[in-house]
Design an enzyme around this catalytic site. Structure first.
Site, mmCIF file in Angstrom:
data_model
loop_
_atom_site.group_PDB
_atom_site.id
_atom_site.type_symbol
_atom_site.label_atom_id
_atom_site.label_comp_id
_atom_site.label_asym_id
_atom_site.label_seq_id
_atom_site.Cartn_x
_atom_site.Cartn_y
_atom_site.Cartn_z
ATOM 1 N N HIS A 1 6.801 5.965 1.527
ATOM 2 C CA HIS A 1 7.564 4.774 1.129
ATOM 3 C C HIS A 1 8.731 5.205 0.179
ATOM 4 O O HIS A 1 9.675 4.700 0.075
ATOM 5 C CB HIS A 1 6.716 3.804 0.804
ATOM 6 C CG HIS A 1 5.773 3.138 1.819
ATOM 7 N ND1 HIS A 1 4.664 3.085 1.740
ATOM 8 C CD2 HIS A 1 6.100 2.331 2.951
ATOM 9 C CE1 HIS A 1 4.109 2.458 2.658
ATOM 10 N NE2 HIS A 1 4.993 2.176 3.401
ATOM 11 N N LEU B 1 1.753 10.509 6.612
ATOM 12 C CA LEU B 1 1.423 9.500 5.632
ATOM 13 C C LEU B 1 1.484 8.086 6.231
ATOM 14 O O LEU B 1 2.623 7.892 6.944
ATOM 15 C CB LEU B 1 2.433 9.607 4.493
ATOM 16 C CG LEU B 1 2.196 10.968 3.504
ATOM 17 C CD1 LEU B 1 3.010 10.928 2.298
ATOM 18 C CD2 LEU B 1 0.935 11.266 3.406
ATOM 19 N N SER B 2 0.462 7.400 6.226
ATOM 20 C CA SER B 2 0.442 6.088 6.582
ATOM 21 C C SER B 2 -0.647 5.121 5.542
ATOM 22 O O SER B 2 -1.421 5.592 4.926
ATOM 23 C CB SER B 2 -0.057 6.009 7.843
ATOM 24 O OG SER B 2 -0.684 4.802 8.159
ATOM 25 N N SER B 3 -0.273 3.881 5.510
ATOM 26 C CA SER B 3 -1.136 2.831 4.479
ATOM 27 C C SER B 3 -2.460 3.092 5.183
ATOM 28 O O SER B 3 -3.579 2.828 4.336
ATOM 29 C CB SER B 3 -0.640 1.821 4.245
ATOM 30 O OG SER B 3 0.989 1.717 3.826
ATOM 31 N N GLN C 1 9.704 1.423 16.558
ATOM 32 C CA GLN C 1 10.439 0.291 15.566
ATOM 33 C C GLN C 1 11.570 0.330 15.242
ATOM 34 O O GLN C 1 12.557 -0.411 15.077
ATOM 35 C CB GLN C 1 9.237 0.156 14.435
ATOM 36 C CG GLN C 1 9.743 -0.814 13.332
ATOM 37 C CD GLN C 1 8.721 -0.924 12.246
ATOM 38 O OE1 GLN C 1 7.880 -1.829 12.339
ATOM 39 N NE2 GLN C 1 9.091 -0.264 10.990
ATOM 40 N N GLN D 1 3.132 -9.708 13.024
ATOM 41 C CA GLN D 1 3.375 -8.616 13.893
ATOM 42 C C GLN D 1 1.955 -7.932 13.877
ATOM 43 O O GLN D 1 1.789 -6.682 14.828
ATOM 44 C CB GLN D 1 4.214 -7.486 13.204
ATOM 45 C CG GLN D 1 3.430 -6.753 11.955
ATOM 46 C CD GLN D 1 4.601 -5.914 10.962
ATOM 47 O OE1 GLN D 1 5.732 -6.406 10.514
ATOM 48 N NE2 GLN D 1 4.689 -4.814 11.100
ATOM 49 N N ASP E 1 7.810 5.519 12.370
ATOM 50 C CA ASP E 1 7.799 4.346 13.352
ATOM 51 C C ASP E 1 8.913 4.263 14.256
ATOM 52 O O ASP E 1 9.753 3.485 14.171
ATOM 53 C CB ASP E 1 7.592 3.076 12.420
ATOM 54 C CG ASP E 1 6.444 2.986 11.802
ATOM 55 O OD1 ASP E 1 5.326 2.707 12.306
ATOM 56 O OD2 ASP E 1 6.463 3.314 10.471
ATOM 57 N N ALA F 1 1.030 -1.177 0.056
ATOM 58 C CA ALA F 1 -0.162 -0.165 0.124
ATOM 59 C C ALA F 1 0.932 1.333 0.177
ATOM 60 O O ALA F 1 0.807 2.125 0.847
ATOM 61 C CB ALA F 1 -0.994 0.076 1.125
ATOM 62 N N ILE G 1 7.479 11.910 6.694
ATOM 63 C CA ILE G 1 6.834 12.556 5.879
ATOM 64 C C ILE G 1 5.276 12.714 6.153
ATOM 65 O O ILE G 1 4.816 11.897 6.559
ATOM 66 C CB ILE G 1 7.042 11.827 4.308
ATOM 67 C CG1 ILE G 1 8.383 11.485 4.111
ATOM 68 C CG2 ILE G 1 6.488 12.554 3.243
ATOM 69 C CD1 ILE G 1 9.305 12.465 3.846
HETATM 70 P P1 AMP Z 1 5.005 -0.112 6.541
HETATM 71 O O1 AMP Z 1 4.644 -0.410 4.988
HETATM 72 O O2 AMP Z 1 3.903 0.775 7.123
HETATM 73 O O3 AMP Z 1 5.675 -1.198 7.007
HETATM 74 O O4 AMP Z 1 6.268 0.895 6.272
HETATM 75 C C1 AMP Z 1 7.601 0.842 5.670
HETATM 76 C C2 AMP Z 1 8.499 1.604 6.130
HETATM 77 O O5 AMP Z 1 8.084 2.974 5.637
HETATM 78 C C3 AMP Z 1 8.718 1.768 7.458
HETATM 79 O O6 AMP Z 1 10.229 1.770 7.699
HETATM 80 C C4 AMP Z 1 8.136 3.024 7.951
HETATM 81 O O7 AMP Z 1 8.727 3.509 9.036
HETATM 82 C C5 AMP Z 1 8.135 3.728 6.870
HETATM 83 N N1 AMP Z 1 7.040 4.894 6.760
HETATM 84 C C6 AMP Z 1 5.854 4.591 6.509
HETATM 85 N N2 AMP Z 1 5.243 5.945 6.774
HETATM 86 C C7 AMP Z 1 6.133 6.724 6.711
HETATM 87 C C8 AMP Z 1 6.311 8.177 6.994
HETATM 88 N N3 AMP Z 1 4.948 8.959 6.716
HETATM 89 N N4 AMP Z 1 7.361 8.826 7.008
HETATM 90 C C9 AMP Z 1 8.632 8.309 6.976
HETATM 91 N N5 AMP Z 1 8.548 6.789 6.819
HETATM 92 C C10 AMP Z 1 7.496 6.158 6.717
#
Ligand code: AMP
Length: 272
Positions: free
Chosen positions: A32, A179-181, A148, A56, A145, A27, A171
């Protein structure tokens, strides 16, 4: 760009170049892609993994609704200059009755670790496996995160894993929302309420910049702003290494928040 689904196929690539690795759960959004862009700039080759890691997810309902737009993700990787996308099946990654890895009590028992039992154990388990498959020179992780990032950095150090962890800045969208999925799960109304997380953090930062050092004053102000969310899970102010501080330490403090908006659980943080 090549799509790889098995460990054998990945090993057969016999990569002999500087390799940047961006692990994701798919996503993909522009945050990303900012990690990907950095990897592409800093390495000869870049690998992105897309794996919605079941171990997880402490809440099975959360796993069920996690967005999985795979074709879109693959196209985004191609456009971003990724060399290899690793998309394993669950059966490729996990066996019965495995050796497990455990998060340290101190760093793993607070905040996300306290709210989501077992979450970080699952994160470490999959990241260790992915590192052993991909064998990257550099591992790109987002500050979004933050805990994490700290837990994985500790695993890399404690287990003498030969990889450089590259922390990448958090970001936000133009409206401030990190931003987040999971943002894709928000209704229009919920998206407005989700802005309260960044609003609370920006307000905290302004207080700090005005000289406020009392952690309770800063937290109370944040809780007031966050009362418009469905549920505050935590508001915490710590040193950037996640140790406890008595009063604000300029340039060594992280403010973190987790809250629910509707059914969606959101996290955010800011460095001050
Ligand atoms: P995820 O797909 O949510 O597991 O995220 C994959 C990677 O993208 C992880 O290292 C997250 O910390 C990073 N990530 C997700 N959203 C953001 C964001 N808004 N700003 C910076 N890094 C992000």
């Amino acid at each position: 760009m090549k799509i790889i689904n098995t460990i054998e196929a990945f090993r057969a690539l016999n990569i002999n170049a500087s390799l940047g690795f961006v692990p994701t759960m798919g996503a993909l959004h522009s945050a990303h892609l900012s990690l990907v862009q950095r990897s592409v700039e800093e390495n000869e080759l870049t690998v992105v993994s897309i794996f919605v890691n079941p171990t997880q997810f402490n809440d099975p309902g959360d796993l069920d609704v996690y967005p999985k737009p795979l074709d879109d993700d693959i196209q985004k990787c191609k456009n971003a200059g990724v060399d290899y996308v690793f998309i394993p099946e669950i059966e490729t990654m996990y066996f019965d009755d495995e050796v497990l890895i455990e998060t340290p009590e101190g760093l793993g028992g607070i905040l996300e670790g306290a709210c989501r039992p077992g979450h970080f154990n699952g994160v470490l388990r999959v990241v260790l496996k992915l590192l052993n498959i991909v064998k990257p020179s550099k591992l790109y992780l987002g500050q979004k995160d933050a805990q994490q990032l700290a837990v994985i950095t500790k695993m890399v150090k404690d287990f003498f894993i030969d990889v450089d962890v590259v922390p990448c800045e958090l970001i936000r969208g133009d409206d401030g929302l990190a931003l987040s999925s999971r943002n894709a799960l928000l209704s229009a109304d919920e998206r407005v309420k989700a802005l309260l997380l960044s609003k609370a953090l920006f307000s905290a930062k302004r207080l700090v910049e005005a000289g406020e050092e009392n952690l309770d004053v800063i937290k109370d102000n944040m809780v007031r702003i966050l009362s418009g969310t469905s549920k505050i899970e935590y508001v915490e102010i710590l040193a950037r290494d996640f140790s406890v501080i008595e009063k604000l330490e300029t340039d060594n403090t992280i403010i973190l928040v987790a809250a629910r908006v509707g059914k969606t659980r959101l996290i955010d943080n800011i460095l001050v």
